[in-house]
Design a protein around this motif. Structure first.
Motif, short mmCIF file in Angstrom:
data_model
loop_
_atom_site.label_atom_id
_atom_site.label_comp_id
_atom_site.label_asym_id
_atom_site.label_seq_id
_atom_site.Cartn_x
_atom_site.Cartn_y
_atom_site.Cartn_z
N ASN A 39 7.25 7.61 3.08
CA ASN A 39 6.69 6.26 3.10
C ASN A 39 7.77 5.21 3.41
O ASN A 39 7.47 4.15 3.95
CB ASN A 39 6.00 5.97 1.77
CG ASN A 39 4.70 6.73 1.65
OD1 ASN A 39 4.04 7.00 2.65
ND2 ASN A 39 4.34 7.11 0.43
N VAL A 50 0.61 6.88 -6.64
CA VAL A 50 -0.53 7.77 -6.86
C VAL A 50 -0.20 9.19 -6.39
O VAL A 50 -0.43 10.17 -7.10
CB VAL A 50 -1.78 7.24 -6.13
CG1 VAL A 50 -2.94 8.22 -6.26
CG2 VAL A 50 -2.18 5.88 -6.67
N MET A 51 0.38 9.27 -5.19
CA MET A 51 0.71 10.59 -4.64
C MET A 51 1.68 11.35 -5.54
O MET A 51 1.52 12.54 -5.77
CB MET A 51 1.34 10.42 -3.25
CG MET A 51 0.41 9.87 -2.21
SD MET A 51 -0.81 11.08 -1.71
CE MET A 51 0.23 12.25 -0.83
N ILE A 93 1.35 12.83 4.20
CA ILE A 93 1.76 11.97 3.07
C ILE A 93 1.51 10.51 3.40
O ILE A 93 0.97 9.76 2.57
CB ILE A 93 3.25 12.21 2.74
CG1 ILE A 93 3.45 13.61 2.17
CG2 ILE A 93 3.75 11.15 1.77
CD1 ILE A 93 4.92 13.97 1.97
N GLN A 94 1.90 10.10 4.58
CA GLN A 94 1.76 8.69 4.95
C GLN A 94 0.30 8.26 4.98
O GLN A 94 -0.07 7.19 4.47
CB GLN A 94 2.44 8.44 6.30
CG GLN A 94 3.96 8.58 6.22
CD GLN A 94 4.62 8.62 7.59
OE1 GLN A 94 3.97 8.97 8.59
NE2 GLN A 94 5.90 8.29 7.64
N SER A 141 0.83 -1.21 0.00
CA SER A 141 0.00 0.00 0.00
C SER A 141 0.86 1.25 0.00
O SER A 141 0.55 2.22 -0.70
CB SER A 141 -0.94 -0.01 1.20
OG SER A 141 -1.85 -1.10 1.12
N LEU A 142 1.93 1.23 0.76
CA LEU A 142 2.81 2.39 0.80
C LEU A 142 3.48 2.60 -0.57
O LEU A 142 3.70 3.74 -0.99
CB LEU A 142 3.86 2.22 1.89
CG LEU A 142 3.33 2.38 3.32
CD1 LEU A 142 4.36 1.91 4.35
CD2 LEU A 142 2.93 3.83 3.59
N GLN A 188 2.23 1.52 -3.64
CA GLN A 188 1.20 1.98 -4.58
C GLN A 188 0.72 3.38 -4.21
O GLN A 188 0.44 4.20 -5.09
CB GLN A 188 0.02 1.01 -4.59
CG GLN A 188 0.34 -0.40 -5.06
CD GLN A 188 0.61 -0.46 -6.55
OE1 GLN A 188 0.48 0.54 -7.27
NE2 GLN A 188 1.00 -1.63 -7.04
N GLY A 189 0.63 3.65 -2.93
CA GLY A 189 0.26 4.99 -2.50
C GLY A 189 1.28 6.02 -2.97
O GLY A 189 0.92 7.12 -3.41
N SER A 190 2.55 5.67 -2.91
CA SER A 190 3.59 6.58 -3.40
C SER A 190 3.38 6.89 -4.88
O SER A 190 3.51 8.04 -5.30
CB SER A 190 4.97 5.94 -3.21
OG SER A 190 5.24 5.69 -1.85
N LEU A 228 -2.31 9.70 3.49
CA LEU A 228 -2.87 9.72 2.13
C LEU A 228 -2.37 8.52 1.32
O LEU A 228 -3.12 7.92 0.55
CB LEU A 228 -2.50 11.02 1.42
CG LEU A 228 -3.25 12.27 1.88
CD1 LEU A 228 -2.66 13.52 1.24
CD2 LEU A 228 -4.73 12.15 1.53
N SER A 229 -1.12 8.18 1.49
CA SER A 229 -0.58 7.03 0.76
C SER A 229 -1.26 5.74 1.18
O SER A 229 -1.57 4.88 0.34
CB SER A 229 0.93 6.93 0.98
OG SER A 229 1.59 8.06 0.45
N LEU A 230 -1.52 5.61 2.48
CA LEU A 230 -2.20 4.40 2.96
C LEU A 230 -3.63 4.33 2.42
O LEU A 230 -4.13 3.26 2.11
CB LEU A 230 -2.19 4.38 4.48
CG LEU A 230 -0.82 4.06 5.11
CD1 LEU A 230 -0.84 4.32 6.62
CD2 LEU A 230 -0.42 2.61 4.83
N GLN A 266 -4.77 5.88 -0.50
CA GLN A 266 -4.70 5.61 -1.93
C GLN A 266 -4.18 4.20 -2.19
O GLN A 266 -4.62 3.52 -3.12
CB GLN A 266 -3.79 6.63 -2.63
CG GLN A 266 -4.28 8.06 -2.56
CD GLN A 266 -5.50 8.31 -3.44
OE1 GLN A 266 -5.95 7.43 -4.17
NE2 GLN A 266 -6.04 9.51 -3.35
N GLY A 267 -3.23 3.76 -1.36
CA GLY A 267 -2.75 2.39 -1.50
C GLY A 267 -3.86 1.39 -1.26
O GLY A 267 -3.95 0.37 -1.97
#
Lengths: 211, 211
Positions: free
Chosen positions: A191, A177-178, B166-167, A170-171, A173-175, B169-171, B173-174
């Motif tokens: 992350n 997207v972010m 950031i963390q 998740s971290l 994939q979140g990276s 939001l990444s979690l 979106q992830g």
DNA sequence: CCACAATTAGACAGACCTGTATGTATTTGC
DNA sequence: GCAAATACATACAGGTCTGTCTAATTGTGG
């Protein structure tokens, strides 16, 4: 120079000294990644790669086959990069996980970064699409990435490895997207720190239970 | 029953008792979300909403305008949901953040979940697209979501709030990407735990510095 | 040098795309 | 009940899409 996928061109050869098939793949990869797959037609790929239409259809039975090739090539480059980053000798298991974040830090800050090709592929070719070859290629990628992280942290023998895999993925994939939605040079480092803290916390809980 | 966006239909009225404009929006939202935006044509939206073509173009000057409306409506629903989940009285600040994960847990496990409409929108309408209205709507969403989380954790007065945003939001979106790529009922709970641990660790570091 | 394979150029079919035009029916406000 | 706005059905224009076809040209191995 053309770029290919998230992580740039592999060798530096220019387009016109390559075989037609390879020229098509490079052009298509560049356009698919920059613009999206559905918004780039065969005609444009043919024009920009300087190849005749019949030559294209000699090498690829359909556009879907080209898309699948593009995705398979991107997957190979990405996993190659993951392997070289994580298999450096002398790294601890936790450091191998963090090496993933170090490896993606610079590419994700590049002006040309457009997110994960496979998450984007899923956005265009979801469950109701009629392109089984493309959908299968995307599904295989995610399965393989999951297995990669799972086997990477396996030596840690965590109490809940499945949860750690979800969090790390998740971290990552979140990276992705972010990085394309709210550019900030500290996204990946933030992350990376999150992953480190989560893993070290899990390890601390383990050693506490042992005592 | 039709679904709309990630989080379902708002009211339960059936299509044919609605005004044409609303009928178009509901049908388009359903198709755009299920299939992707570029792969759904105006003709299909018109046919399935039971509206005449001229009626459609009376209400929407172009397809891009319809897409922007779809995204704006989806954004409104999503932020409404965020507000009701996080503004419950009696919650601590950390609990408000975790309430986001609790709110998305069930929708993300739904069979019909297809990811974040805006991340998917970005996949189809990136920086090189020629649809400024659509791209602006997507950009506004991400900016608003960022500001929402930033103001949510502001009361914690963390040492590095930007990193925490950031963390988190990444979690989130992830979670969206994971839920559609590797379905697992524990994805959101795993990331909720990650968010909790990260925030509590930051808070512990704060109180330690104070002493 | 020649035969054969690969590549090239370009037209074409049939489907789909967005958006417009024309005229008829239906609903709505007064 | 009547007038005006709204929605209806349908055809059409001009463009783009994937994929096929024909035929000329280039490159290569023997």
């Amino acid at each position: 120079m053309q770029t290919r996928g998230e992580f740039g061109n592999v060798d530096g050869r220019s387009l016109d000294e390559l075989a037609p098939r390879e020229r098509v793949i490079r052009t298509a990869s560049d356009l698919f990644y920059r613009l999206s797959i559905n918004s780039v037609g065969i005609d444009r790929i043919i024009a920009e790669s300087g190849v005749a239409k019949m030559t294209f259809y000699k090498h690829f039975p359909s556009k879907a086959a080209l898309i699948a090739t593009y995705l398979r090539d991107t997957r190979a480059i990405w996993f190659q990069m993951l392997a070289t980053a994580t298999e450096k000798p002398g790294l601890s298991t936790v450091e191998r996980v963090l090496a993933i974040f170090d490896a993606i830090d610079e590419p994700l800050q590049a002006r040309t970064f457009r997110g994960c090709s496979f998450a984007r592929g899923l956005a265009e070719f979801g469950p109701e699409a009629n392109t089984p070859e493309v959908q299968a290629t995307i599904a295989e990628y995610f399965k393989e990435l999951h297995e990669f992280v799972a086997s990477l942290i396996e030596p840690l023998a965590l109490g809940n490895p499945k949860r750690a895999v979800i969090q790390i993925l998740s971290l990552i994939q979140g990276s992705f997207v972010m990085a394309q939605s709210i550019p900030d040079p500290e996204i990946v480092q933030a992350n990376r720190e999150a992953a480190r803290l989560l893993l070290e916390n899990d390890l601390a809980a383990l050693s506490k239970r042992e005592t």
